[in-house]
Design a protein around this motif. Structure first.
Motif, mmCIF file in Angstrom:
data_model
loop_
_atom_site.group_PDB
_atom_site.id
_atom_site.type_symbol
_atom_site.label_atom_id
_atom_site.label_comp_id
_atom_site.label_asym_id
_atom_site.label_seq_id
_atom_site.Cartn_x
_atom_site.Cartn_y
_atom_site.Cartn_z
ATOM 1 N N ASP A 135 0.754 -0.579 0.153
ATOM 2 C CA ASP A 135 0.782 0.054 -0.054
ATOM 3 C C ASP A 135 0.774 1.052 0.240
ATOM 4 O O ASP A 135 0.663 2.519 -0.840
ATOM 5 N N ALA A 136 2.244 1.161 0.270
ATOM 6 C CA ALA A 136 3.140 2.339 0.715
ATOM 7 C C ALA A 136 3.589 2.798 -0.555
ATOM 8 O O ALA A 136 3.526 3.672 -1.308
ATOM 9 N N ASP A 137 3.862 1.283 -1.071
ATOM 10 C CA ASP A 137 4.740 1.645 -2.923
ATOM 11 C C ASP A 137 3.304 2.617 -3.626
ATOM 12 O O ASP A 137 3.496 2.781 -4.547
ATOM 13 N N LYS A 138 1.951 1.688 -3.203
ATOM 14 C CA LYS A 138 0.820 1.899 -3.943
ATOM 15 C C LYS A 138 0.710 3.189 -4.424
ATOM 16 O O LYS A 138 0.361 4.244 -4.972
ATOM 17 N N ASN A 139 0.558 3.882 -2.824
ATOM 18 C CA ASN A 139 0.472 5.593 -2.975
ATOM 19 C C ASN A 139 1.360 5.885 -3.232
ATOM 20 O O ASN A 139 1.035 7.829 -4.344
ATOM 21 N N GLN A 140 2.731 5.663 -2.978
ATOM 22 C CA GLN A 140 3.954 6.390 -4.119
ATOM 23 C C GLN A 140 3.130 6.463 -4.931
ATOM 24 O O GLN A 140 3.714 7.440 -6.518
ATOM 25 N N LEU A 141 3.447 5.289 -6.141
ATOM 26 C CA LEU A 141 2.952 5.013 -7.847
ATOM 27 C C LEU A 141 1.855 5.896 -7.995
ATOM 28 O O LEU A 141 2.577 6.874 -8.638
ATOM 29 N N GLU A 142 0.703 6.733 -7.054
ATOM 30 C CA GLU A 142 -0.478 7.047 -7.422
ATOM 31 C C GLU A 142 -0.360 8.421 -7.500
ATOM 32 O O GLU A 142 -0.572 8.881 -8.170
ATOM 33 N N LYS A 143 0.536 8.844 -6.628
ATOM 34 C CA LYS A 143 1.351 10.316 -6.664
ATOM 35 C C LYS A 143 2.012 10.467 -7.755
ATOM 36 O O LYS A 143 1.705 11.524 -8.349
ATOM 37 N N ALA A 144 3.234 9.791 -7.907
ATOM 38 C CA ALA A 144 3.879 9.958 -9.374
ATOM 39 C C ALA A 144 3.089 9.654 -10.614
ATOM 40 O O ALA A 144 3.103 11.090 -11.125
ATOM 41 N N LEU A 145 1.821 9.395 -10.731
ATOM 42 C CA LEU A 145 0.940 8.918 -12.072
ATOM 43 C C LEU A 145 0.042 10.317 -12.363
ATOM 44 O O LEU A 145 -0.056 10.928 -12.331
ATOM 45 N N ASP A 146 -0.154 10.849 -10.663
ATOM 46 C CA ASP A 146 -0.872 12.239 -10.440
ATOM 47 C C ASP A 146 -0.342 13.465 -11.101
ATOM 48 O O ASP A 146 -1.100 13.934 -11.861
ATOM 49 N N GLU A 147 1.005 12.876 -10.898
ATOM 50 C CA GLU A 147 1.893 14.147 -11.770
ATOM 51 C C GLU A 147 1.655 13.863 -12.718
ATOM 52 O O GLU A 147 1.847 14.935 -13.353
ATOM 53 N N GLN A 148 1.823 13.481 -13.137
ATOM 54 C CA GLN A 148 2.202 12.863 -14.456
ATOM 55 C C GLN A 148 1.127 13.341 -15.766
ATOM 56 O O GLN A 148 1.410 14.247 -16.360
ATOM 57 N N ILE A 149 0.005 12.779 -14.951
ATOM 58 C CA ILE A 149 -1.346 13.768 -16.177
ATOM 59 C C ILE A 149 -1.258 14.672 -15.227
ATOM 60 O O ILE A 149 -1.721 15.111 -16.446
ATOM 61 N N ARG A 150 -1.626 15.053 -14.266
ATOM 62 C CA ARG A 150 -1.130 16.652 -14.109
ATOM 63 C C ARG A 150 -0.468 17.592 -15.262
ATOM 64 O O ARG A 150 -0.765 18.046 -15.522
ATOM 65 N N HIS A 151 0.536 16.788 -15.511
ATOM 66 C CA HIS A 151 1.994 17.659 -16.335
ATOM 67 C C HIS A 151 1.259 17.423 -17.736
ATOM 68 O O HIS A 151 1.530 18.380 -18.615
#
Length: 144
Positions: free
Chosen positions: A66-82
């Motif tokens: 779940d901790a790894d998933k949270n990091q991935l979600e954050k990185a994906l959100d950043e990519q999508i926003r960019h």
């Protein structure tokens, strides 16, 4: 997002892939919730300490994922926003930066889902063990 027409085909492809991964993570959340429920039910019905310790360890492994998933979600959100900012011409398109970021995301996605697949196998295998070994009546886990 309506303005993705201004993105290059490569950037648009990255956007679609990132959204699909986000969808996969949503399913992951539902599935891990289900697995936690199974483990909790098993834990509260088990009588031997060894079995309880195994359940606790499986839950710890789920928490790490779940901790790894949270990091991935954050990185994906950043990519999508960019990518969305690029599509609106707020920031310039930098395909080489995007490619590097996409490679890192792909590594993270591959890693988390392969680890999850192995953990899911462990959980199912554990829950399918003969229940008499663990002091659990079969009808408590799988009622008729």
């Amino acid at each position: 997002m309506e303005t993705t027409n201004s993105l290059s085909s490569r950037a648009l492809q990255y956007y679609v892939i990132a959204r699909k991964w986000g969808s996969d993570l949503e399913f992951y959340k539902f599935e891990t919730g289900f697995l936690r429920t199974l483990l909790d039910d098993y834990y509260f019905n088990i009588q031997h300490k060894d079995g309880r310790a195994d359940v606790l360890e499986l839950n710890r492994e789920l928490m790490k994922l779940d901790a790894d998933k949270n990091q991935l979600e954050k990185a994906l959100d950043e990519q999508i926003r960019h990518l969305e900012l690029m599509s609106e011409d707020v920031v310039p398109e930098d395909v080489s930066w995007l490619a590097g970021k996409q490679i890192r995301l792909e590594y993270m996605v591959t890693n988390i889902f392969s680890e999850y697949k192995e953990l899911k196998k462990k959980i199912f295998s554990f829950l399918q063990k003969p229940h008499s070994q663990n002091g659990l009546a079969t009808n408590m886990l799988f009622p008729n």
